[in-house]
Write a protein that holds these residues in place. Structure first.
Motif, PDB file in Angstrom:
ATOM      1  N   UNK A  11      44.069 118.296  60.019  1.00 39.56           N
ATOM      2  CA  UNK A  11      43.286 119.021  58.748  1.00 39.56           C
ATOM      3  C   UNK A  11      43.379 118.011  57.482  1.00 39.56           C
ATOM      4  N   UNK A  12      42.311 117.589  57.345  1.00 37.84           N
ATOM      5  CA  UNK A  12      42.556 116.908  55.898  1.00 37.84           C
ATOM      6  C   UNK A  12      42.544 117.723  54.865  1.00 37.84           C
ATOM      7  N   UNK A  13      43.336 117.331  53.774  1.00 37.46           N
ATOM      8  CA  UNK A  13      43.601 118.024  52.511  1.00 37.46           C
ATOM      9  C   UNK A  13      42.773 117.476  51.363  1.00 37.46           C
ATOM     10  N   UNK A  14      42.658 116.041  51.249  1.00 33.96           N
ATOM     11  CA  UNK A  14      41.838 115.425  50.211  1.00 33.96           C
ATOM     12  C   UNK A  14      41.525 114.299  50.737  1.00 33.96           C
ATOM     13  N   UNK A  15      40.311 113.561  50.628  1.00 31.05           N
ATOM     14  CA  UNK A  15      39.757 112.461  50.811  1.00 31.05           C
ATOM     15  C   UNK A  15      39.922 111.578  49.654  1.00 31.05           C
ATOM     16  N   UNK A  16      39.901 110.190  49.806  1.00 29.27           N
ATOM     17  CA  UNK A  16      39.860 109.250  48.707  1.00 29.27           C
ATOM     18  C   UNK A  16      38.646 108.579  48.569  1.00 29.27           C
ATOM     19  N   UNK A  17      38.281 108.294  47.234  1.00 32.44           N
ATOM     20  CA  UNK A  17      37.110 107.542  46.866  1.00 32.44           C
ATOM     21  C   UNK A  17      37.199 106.176  47.504  1.00 32.44           C
TER      22      UNK A  17
ATOM     23  N   UNK B 154      42.225 108.907  54.242  1.00 34.70           N
ATOM     24  CA  UNK B 154      42.285 110.337  54.181  1.00 34.70           C
ATOM     25  C   UNK B 154      43.542 111.048  54.154  1.00 34.70           C
ATOM     26  N   UNK B 155      43.956 111.719  53.328  1.00 39.23           N
ATOM     27  CA  UNK B 155      45.319 112.127  53.067  1.00 39.23           C
ATOM     28  C   UNK B 155      45.197 113.618  54.007  1.00 39.23           C
ATOM     29  N   UNK B 156      46.137 113.427  55.043  1.00 40.03           N
ATOM     30  CA  UNK B 156      46.152 114.876  55.927  1.00 40.03           C
ATOM     31  C   UNK B 156      47.361 115.533  55.871  1.00 40.03           C
ATOM     32  N   UNK B 157      47.766 116.615  56.400  1.00 43.58           N
ATOM     33  CA  UNK B 157      48.783 117.263  56.513  1.00 43.58           C
ATOM     34  C   UNK B 157      49.841 116.685  57.293  1.00 43.58           C
TER      35      UNK B 157
ATOM     36  N   UNK C 176      53.517 125.192  42.563  1.00 44.37           N
ATOM     37  CA  UNK C 176      52.137 125.664  41.731  1.00 44.37           C
ATOM     38  C   UNK C 176      51.201 124.521  41.419  1.00 44.37           C
ATOM     39  N   UNK C 177      51.587 123.428  41.997  1.00 44.39           N
ATOM     40  CA  UNK C 177      50.605 122.406  41.671  1.00 44.39           C
ATOM     41  C   UNK C 177      49.500 121.996  42.926  1.00 44.39           C
ATOM     42  N   UNK C 178      48.413 121.273  42.670  1.00 46.99           N
ATOM     43  CA  UNK C 178      47.632 120.989  43.973  1.00 46.99           C
ATOM     44  C   UNK C 178      47.062 119.501  43.703  1.00 46.99           C
ATOM     45  N   UNK C 179      46.573 119.032  44.881  1.00 48.90           N
ATOM     46  CA  UNK C 179      46.277 117.647  44.563  1.00 48.90           C
ATOM     47  C   UNK C 179      44.832 117.528  44.081  1.00 48.90           C
ATOM     48  N   UNK C 180      44.513 116.157  43.361  1.00 47.63           N
ATOM     49  CA  UNK C 180      43.308 115.802  42.820  1.00 47.63           C
ATOM     50  C   UNK C 180      43.318 114.764  43.863  1.00 47.63           C
ATOM     51  N   UNK C 181      41.873 114.080  43.899  1.00 50.06           N
ATOM     52  CA  UNK C 181      41.461 112.874  44.573  1.00 50.06           C
ATOM     53  C   UNK C 181      42.536 111.661  44.018  1.00 50.06           C
TER      54      UNK C 181
ATOM     55  N   UNK D  89      37.781 115.159  40.784  1.00 50.84           N
ATOM     56  CA  UNK D  89      37.997 113.976  40.029  1.00 50.84           C
ATOM     57  C   UNK D  89      37.180 112.792  40.533  1.00 50.84           C
ATOM     58  N   UNK D  90      36.755 111.997  39.469  1.00 46.51           N
ATOM     59  CA  UNK D  90      35.917 110.539  39.802  1.00 46.51           C
ATOM     60  C   UNK D  90      36.640 109.607  39.467  1.00 46.51           C
ATOM     61  N   UNK D  91      37.064 108.501  40.296  1.00 46.44           N
ATOM     62  CA  UNK D  91      37.683 107.317  39.971  1.00 46.44           C
ATOM     63  C   UNK D  91      36.938 106.248  39.391  1.00 46.44           C
TER      64      UNK D  91
END
Length: 344
Positions: free
Chosen positions: A94-100, A105-108, A120-125, A175-177
């Protein structure tokens, strides 16, 4: 006659030097190269050569917008493809966040080898640095935005506390890189704001940019070195139109959002399908100037191509679980050279 027959049977392609063949084929999307490899052993060897791979760069149409573990939107073919077509591209979990960046692909599974995300934090791209590492950015919102970064290429990776933004925001959007990978443009929501996070210094900046009035369901994306924003304009609880803006900087006076495209009425009516005022059901994902808007409740898809300013209604989905789509949509896969290397 024999000479004429020989000329007719000669393929002009074979007469081209190999470096010209490589240059021509490198202009095609990788997914279009797969059937080319079946033509001959010579072409297959060319497509697998390091010299050819050195010419490849991300192709703007060569992306798959995931709708579920088994379905994805393919902008090049304007179709929704099922898992068999994505077998070489499907993530291992399951993917959590994909990269530009392509093919990242960052996954579990990959996060299991990293320290836990701060409470309390969450990931940005993430921002790609040097293959195969990237910089992950985690944020926590509230009375102030707290930020953390982690370099996945570090032998002993750890979350480092970075600068805080002394603003009260409900949540940070996507977020946009920027091209040099040095900064993230981040969308702040509640209230709306454009933020900039410097990956090198770990500090935040709030540029003096006035956000469009009545903005809802906004999404930032970059194309051709410019920052764009797509979102709905809401009035008295109803979304009246969907607009694309480009960030305009005259270098001397001010920075402002310039309207560059409005979703045509017939596309807008198809996307909302009578559900006026419910634009919050939509999600957005982008890659290299192509943006997909997805109505998970009704399975409706619209694509915007910033290169030509065109809107396209894609085939409507049916029988897809909305909750599943809400978890997956927003992640984009780009095929890399590994699928060419795997050719037989």
């Amino acid at each position: 006659m024999a000479s004429a027959s020989a000329d007719a049977g000669t393929c002009p392609w074979d007469a081209l030097p190999s470096h010209l063949q490589e240059r021509i084929l490198s202009l095609l999307p990788i997914t279009e190269l797969l059937p080319v490899a079946a033509v001959s052993r010579a072409l297959r060897r060319l497509l697998r050569s390091p010299a050819f791979h050195a010419l490849l760069s991300p192709h703007r149409l060569d992306a798959f917008f995931l709708l579920s573990p088994r379905l994805a939107v393919h902008p090049l073919s304007r179709r929704v493809l099922t898992l068999p077509a994505l077998a070489a591209l499907s993530p291992p979990s399951y993917p959590l966040v994909s990269s530009p960046s392509p093919s990242l692909l960052i996954t579990c599974a990959s996060l299991q080898f990293l320290p836990p995300i701060p409470d309390g934090a969450y990931l940005l791209h993430p921002s790609r640095r040097s293959s195969p590492s990237c910089t992950l950015v985690a944020v926590a919102t509230g009375a102030a935005v707290r930020s953390y970064t982690l370099d996945t290429g570090d032998p002993s990776p750890r979350w480092a506390s970075r600068g805080d933004l002394p603003l009260s925001l409900t949540i940070l959007g996507n977020a946009a890189v920027v091209g040099d990978r040095g900064k993230l443009f981040v969308l702040g929501r509640g209230p709306d704001a454009l933020l900039v996070f410097d990956l090198g210094t770990g500090t935040w900046e709030v540029p003096p940019v006035v956000m469009p009035q009545g903005l809802t369901t906004a999404h930032l994306f970059l194309f051709d070195g410019s920052l764009f924003l797509v979102g709905g304009i809401e009035s008295f609880g109803e979304v009246e139109r969907v607009v694309v803006w480009q960030l305009h900087d005259d270098k001397e006076e001010e920075v402002w959002w310039r309207e560059v495209s409005v979703m045509p009425t017939e596309v807008f009516d198809e996307l909302l399908a009578g559900r006026f005022g419910s634009f919050w059901h939509f999600q957005a994902a982008d890659r290299l100037g192509i943006v997909c808007l997805y109505h998970a409740v009704d399975g409706r898809l619209v694509m915007f191509d910033a290169a030509v300013g065109a809107w396209t209604v894609l085939p409507r989905l049916s029988g897809l679980d909305a909750d599943e789509s809400l978890r997956w949509f927003g992640h984009v896969l780009e095929p890399g050279v590994e699928i060419l290397l795997g050719l037989r």
